[in-house]
Design a protein around this motif. Structure first.
Motif, PDB file in Angstrom:
ATOM      1  N   LYS A 121      28.288  81.766  53.561  1.00 20.81           N
ATOM      2  CA  LYS A 121      28.185  82.396  54.875  1.00 20.81           C
ATOM      3  C   LYS A 121      27.589  81.462  55.918  1.00 20.81           C
ATOM      4  O   LYS A 121      27.282  81.879  57.038  1.00 20.81           O
ATOM      5  CB  LYS A 121      27.336  83.671  54.782  1.00 20.81           C
ATOM      6  N   GLY A 122      27.412  80.184  55.541  1.00 20.35           N
ATOM      7  CA  GLY A 122      26.891  79.218  56.494  1.00 20.35           C
ATOM      8  C   GLY A 122      25.407  78.975  56.317  1.00 20.35           C
ATOM      9  O   GLY A 122      24.713  79.671  55.573  1.00 20.35           O
ATOM     10  N   GLY A 123      24.908  77.941  57.001  1.00 26.07           N
ATOM     11  CA  GLY A 123      23.503  77.566  56.902  1.00 26.07           C
ATOM     12  C   GLY A 123      22.626  78.381  57.816  1.00 26.07           C
ATOM     13  O   GLY A 123      22.953  79.517  58.182  1.00 26.07           O
ATOM     14  N   ILE A 126      19.545  76.888  62.990  1.00 24.07           N
ATOM     15  CA  ILE A 126      19.498  75.552  63.588  1.00 24.07           C
ATOM     16  C   ILE A 126      20.119  74.523  62.651  1.00 24.07           C
ATOM     17  O   ILE A 126      20.940  73.713  63.058  1.00 24.07           O
ATOM     18  CB  ILE A 126      18.048  75.157  63.931  1.00 24.07           C
ATOM     19  N   PHE A 127      19.707  74.571  61.392  1.00 28.15           N
ATOM     20  CA  PHE A 127      20.178  73.584  60.413  1.00 28.15           C
ATOM     21  C   PHE A 127      21.330  74.184  59.603  1.00 28.15           C
ATOM     22  O   PHE A 127      21.127  75.055  58.766  1.00 28.15           O
ATOM     23  CB  PHE A 127      19.021  73.142  59.517  1.00 28.15           C
ATOM     24  N   LYS A 128      22.519  73.693  59.877  1.00 28.65           N
ATOM     25  CA  LYS A 128      23.735  74.297  59.327  1.00 28.65           C
ATOM     26  C   LYS A 128      24.110  73.756  57.950  1.00 28.65           C
ATOM     27  O   LYS A 128      24.955  74.340  57.277  1.00 28.65           O
ATOM     28  CB  LYS A 128      24.903  74.055  60.287  1.00 28.65           C
ATOM     29  N   GLN A 129      23.510  72.636  57.543  1.00 24.86           N
ATOM     30  CA  GLN A 129      23.909  71.997  56.289  1.00 24.86           C
ATOM     31  C   GLN A 129      22.872  72.164  55.182  1.00 24.86           C
ATOM     32  O   GLN A 129      22.714  71.289  54.335  1.00 24.86           O
ATOM     33  CB  GLN A 129      24.178  70.506  56.540  1.00 24.86           C
ATOM     34  N   LEU A 130      22.162  73.266  55.181  1.00 26.75           N
ATOM     35  CA  LEU A 130      21.177  73.534  54.127  1.00 26.75           C
ATOM     36  C   LEU A 130      21.890  73.772  52.804  1.00 26.75           C
ATOM     37  O   LEU A 130      22.692  74.703  52.673  1.00 26.75           O
ATOM     38  CB  LEU A 130      20.341  74.760  54.482  1.00 26.75           C
ATOM     39  N   GLU A 131      21.590  72.954  51.830  1.00 29.98           N
ATOM     40  CA  GLU A 131      22.187  73.106  50.508  1.00 29.98           C
ATOM     41  C   GLU A 131      21.216  73.861  49.601  1.00 29.98           C
ATOM     42  O   GLU A 131      20.182  73.340  49.220  1.00 29.98           O
ATOM     43  CB  GLU A 131      22.533  71.739  49.915  1.00 29.98           C
ATOM     44  N   ILE A 132      21.576  75.072  49.281  1.00 24.55           N
ATOM     45  CA  ILE A 132      20.766  75.932  48.422  1.00 24.55           C
ATOM     46  C   ILE A 132      21.355  75.849  47.010  1.00 24.55           C
ATOM     47  O   ILE A 132      22.554  75.639  46.830  1.00 24.55           O
ATOM     48  CB  ILE A 132      20.803  77.386  48.929  1.00 24.55           C
ATOM     49  N   VAL A 136      20.732  80.394  42.940  1.00 29.20           N
ATOM     50  CA  VAL A 136      20.084  81.280  43.913  1.00 29.20           C
ATOM     51  C   VAL A 136      21.122  82.141  44.624  1.00 29.20           C
ATOM     52  O   VAL A 136      20.963  83.359  44.770  1.00 29.20           O
ATOM     53  CB  VAL A 136      19.277  80.461  44.936  1.00 29.20           C
ATOM     54  N   LEU A 137      22.188  81.508  45.050  1.00 29.15           N
ATOM     55  CA  LEU A 137      23.219  82.220  45.804  1.00 29.15           C
ATOM     56  C   LEU A 137      23.991  83.215  44.939  1.00 29.15           C
ATOM     57  O   LEU A 137      24.516  84.212  45.447  1.00 29.15           O
ATOM     58  CB  LEU A 137      24.178  81.211  46.434  1.00 29.15           C
ATOM     59  N   GLU A 138      24.058  82.946  43.633  1.00 28.14           N
ATOM     60  CA  GLU A 138      24.799  83.832  42.741  1.00 28.14           C
ATOM     61  C   GLU A 138      23.980  85.013  42.231  1.00 28.14           C
ATOM     62  O   GLU A 138      24.533  85.977  41.691  1.00 28.14           O
ATOM     63  CB  GLU A 138      25.340  83.032  41.548  1.00 28.14           C
ATOM     64  N   ALA A 139      22.654  84.946  42.377  1.00 25.64           N
ATOM     65  CA  ALA A 139      21.801  86.042  41.896  1.00 25.64           C
ATOM     66  C   ALA A 139      22.071  87.317  42.683  1.00 25.64           C
ATOM     67  O   ALA A 139      22.296  87.283  43.897  1.00 25.64           O
ATOM     68  CB  ALA A 139      20.330  85.649  42.018  1.00 25.64           C
ATOM     69  N   ASP A 140      22.052  88.452  41.983  1.00 22.45           N
ATOM     70  CA  ASP A 140      22.219  89.738  42.665  1.00 22.45           C
ATOM     71  C   ASP A 140      20.982  90.117  43.463  1.00 22.45           C
ATOM     72  O   ASP A 140      21.075  90.725  44.530  1.00 22.45           O
ATOM     73  CB  ASP A 140      22.515  90.838  41.635  1.00 22.45           C
ATOM     74  N   VAL A 141      19.837  89.774  42.910  1.00 23.12           N
ATOM     75  CA  VAL A 141      18.554  90.107  43.520  1.00 23.12           C
ATOM     76  C   VAL A 141      17.633  88.898  43.375  1.00 23.12           C
ATOM     77  O   VAL A 141      17.637  88.231  42.340  1.00 23.12           O
ATOM     78  CB  VAL A 141      17.898  91.335  42.826  1.00 23.12           C
ATOM     79  N   VAL A 196      18.693  82.383  55.253  1.00 22.51           N
ATOM     80  CA  VAL A 196      19.842  82.254  54.358  1.00 22.51           C
ATOM     81  C   VAL A 196      19.617  83.031  53.066  1.00 22.51           C
ATOM     82  O   VAL A 196      20.508  83.754  52.594  1.00 22.51           O
ATOM     83  CB  VAL A 196      20.116  80.760  54.049  1.00 22.51           C
ATOM     84  N   ILE A 197      18.425  82.904  52.488  1.00 27.63           N
ATOM     85  CA  ILE A 197      18.181  83.474  51.153  1.00 27.63           C
ATOM     86  C   ILE A 197      17.832  84.954  51.204  1.00 27.63           C
ATOM     87  O   ILE A 197      18.320  85.750  50.401  1.00 27.63           O
ATOM     88  CB  ILE A 197      17.072  82.675  50.442  1.00 27.63           C
ATOM     89  N   GLN A 198      16.970  85.354  52.125  1.00 25.83           N
ATOM     90  CA  GLN A 198      16.570  86.747  52.294  1.00 25.83           C
ATOM     91  C   GLN A 198      16.249  87.439  50.964  1.00 25.83           C
ATOM     92  O   GLN A 198      17.006  88.300  50.487  1.00 25.83           O
ATOM     93  CB  GLN A 198      17.669  87.519  53.041  1.00 25.83           C
TER      94      GLN A 198
END
Length: 375
Positions: A121-123, A126-132, A136-141, A196-198
């Motif tokens: 969904k993007g960075g 301000i910083f658009k190229q944050l590599e997480i 982390v991104l695949e976790a449901d919670v 991004v992470i929320q």
């Protein structure tokens, strides 16, 4: 939308007392079912900065992690533990911090963050190229488990700062270089990561915290508290209230406020702030005070305003971990001694973070000595 932050007393790490404190802190903000549904894969993100024993108060205590594993499983969730230490492998760090023993006992997977990807969904704002990390991104919670500590770059490391660990190890140095000596830029990076992470839930280990020369070499202190919230930014604001400092003193808060975040009323439940305020707290010496001076004037008195890392050669054991972690490579060994190239140093204090002997401290500029440490 109004957010809630719970404050619960917990005087020590007795497992039954910790579990009871965790249950109450979560129940006060809606209960675990509000955050975890049956069958959901739940990432527990502790602070595993560096491999030190739990009593040093550098990392999230094993009793906190164990209690959260139990509570997540009671709700039908499938927990796993993940992080990316500043230096060294996750397994070795978790072993020294007592987290691996808990993971083994509870049969809970430990996953090292080593697969950086751009969020679909993007960075950040301000910083658009944050590599997480992909995990982390695949976790449901995501349940964020920070430690209550000082930090010589950011003043405190709490809910928002703990999410920096979701960037895999080597990439952290690149973002420190991106920020350079500008603490506000680094705070913006942290706020962008938060957006991004929320995380769904943040639980702060404040049973024993750290003040002074944090995040690795400060003194353990006993606030005797567990805090929980669905929003780490709200939780961080309430910690500022507990310490008796302006919420804007924490730059991540200030950056968020300037962008319209974190301005809603916060509902504090459980203990009252005035009943559990933390006194005689020793704040770290920051790299420089944020006075918003004009650029020309700031440059003219930079040396007076800038604190620098220094090495106590009598304490140093020549492990060279500080040189390995230094983003701009401003540390070099000459014979038996290490030397800083202060022309290259960006005052990120990564060296201080990873020193296992506490041999690195901060020498404040003369102007900082006059105005004092608190901002």
């Amino acid at each position: 939308m109004k957010s809630s932050v719970s404050i619960v007393k917990c005087q020590n790490y007795d497992e039954d007392k910790v579990l009871s404190g965790l249950r109450r802190s979560i129940d006060l903000i809606g209960g675990i079912q509000t955050f975890v549904k049956k069958g959901r894969h739940v990432l527990l993100k502790p602070n595993l900065l560096y491999g030190k024993s739990p009593e040093k108060a550098v990392t999230t205590h094993p009793a906190i992690v164990k209690g959260v594993i139990k509570i997540v499983r009671e709700a039908g969730g499938v927990p796993f533990i993940g992080d990316s230490p500043s230096i060294g492998s996750l397994m070795k760090t978790a072993e020294k911090a007592g987290i691996k023993a808990v993971a083994d006992e509870m049969k809970c997977p430990l996953v090292e963050f080593n697969r950086p990807v751009l969020p679909p969904k993007g960075g950040g704002r301000i910083f658009k190229q944050l590599e997480i990390d992909q995990v982390v991104l695949e976790a449901d919670v995501i349940i964020n488990l920070p430690k209550f500590k000082t930090h010589s770059l950011t003043l405190l490391t709490l809910g928002v700062k703990n999410l920096f660990g979701c960037i895999p190890g080597p990439r952290k140095a690149l973002w420190h270089l991106k920020a350079g000596e500008d603490r506000k830029t680094f705070a913006q990076i942290l706020v962008d990561i938060y957006q991004v992470i929320q995380p769904s839930l943040t639980i702060l280990d404040g049973v024993v915290g750290m003040d002074g020369n944090g995040p690795n070499s400060g003194q353990p202190i006993p606030p005797g508290l567990i805090l929980a919230s669905g929003d780490p930014l709200s939780l961080d604001q309430i910690v500022c209230d507990l310490l008796g400092i302006s919420r804007k003193s924490l730059l991540t808060n200030r950056v968020a406020f300037e962008q319209g975040m974190g301005k809603d009323k916060i509902d504090v439940v459980g203990e009252r702030i005035e009943d559990v305020k933390i006194s005689n707290f020793q704040f770290p010496t920051l790299s420089r005070p944020d006075w918003n001076l004009p650029g020309v004037l700031r440059k003219a008195i930079k040396n007076a305003l800038t604190s620098k890392p220094v090495i106590d050669e009598e304490v140093c054991k020549a492990c060279d971990r500080c040189a390995e972690i230094c983003p701009p490579k401003a540390l070099a060994r000459r014979g038996k001694n290490l030397f800083f190239d202060y022309r290259q140093c960006i005052c990120c204090f990564c060296c201080l973070e990873v020193c296992p002997e506490g041999a690195i401290s901060i020498k404040p500029g003369w102007a900082l000595k006059i105005v004092g440490r608190r901002q």
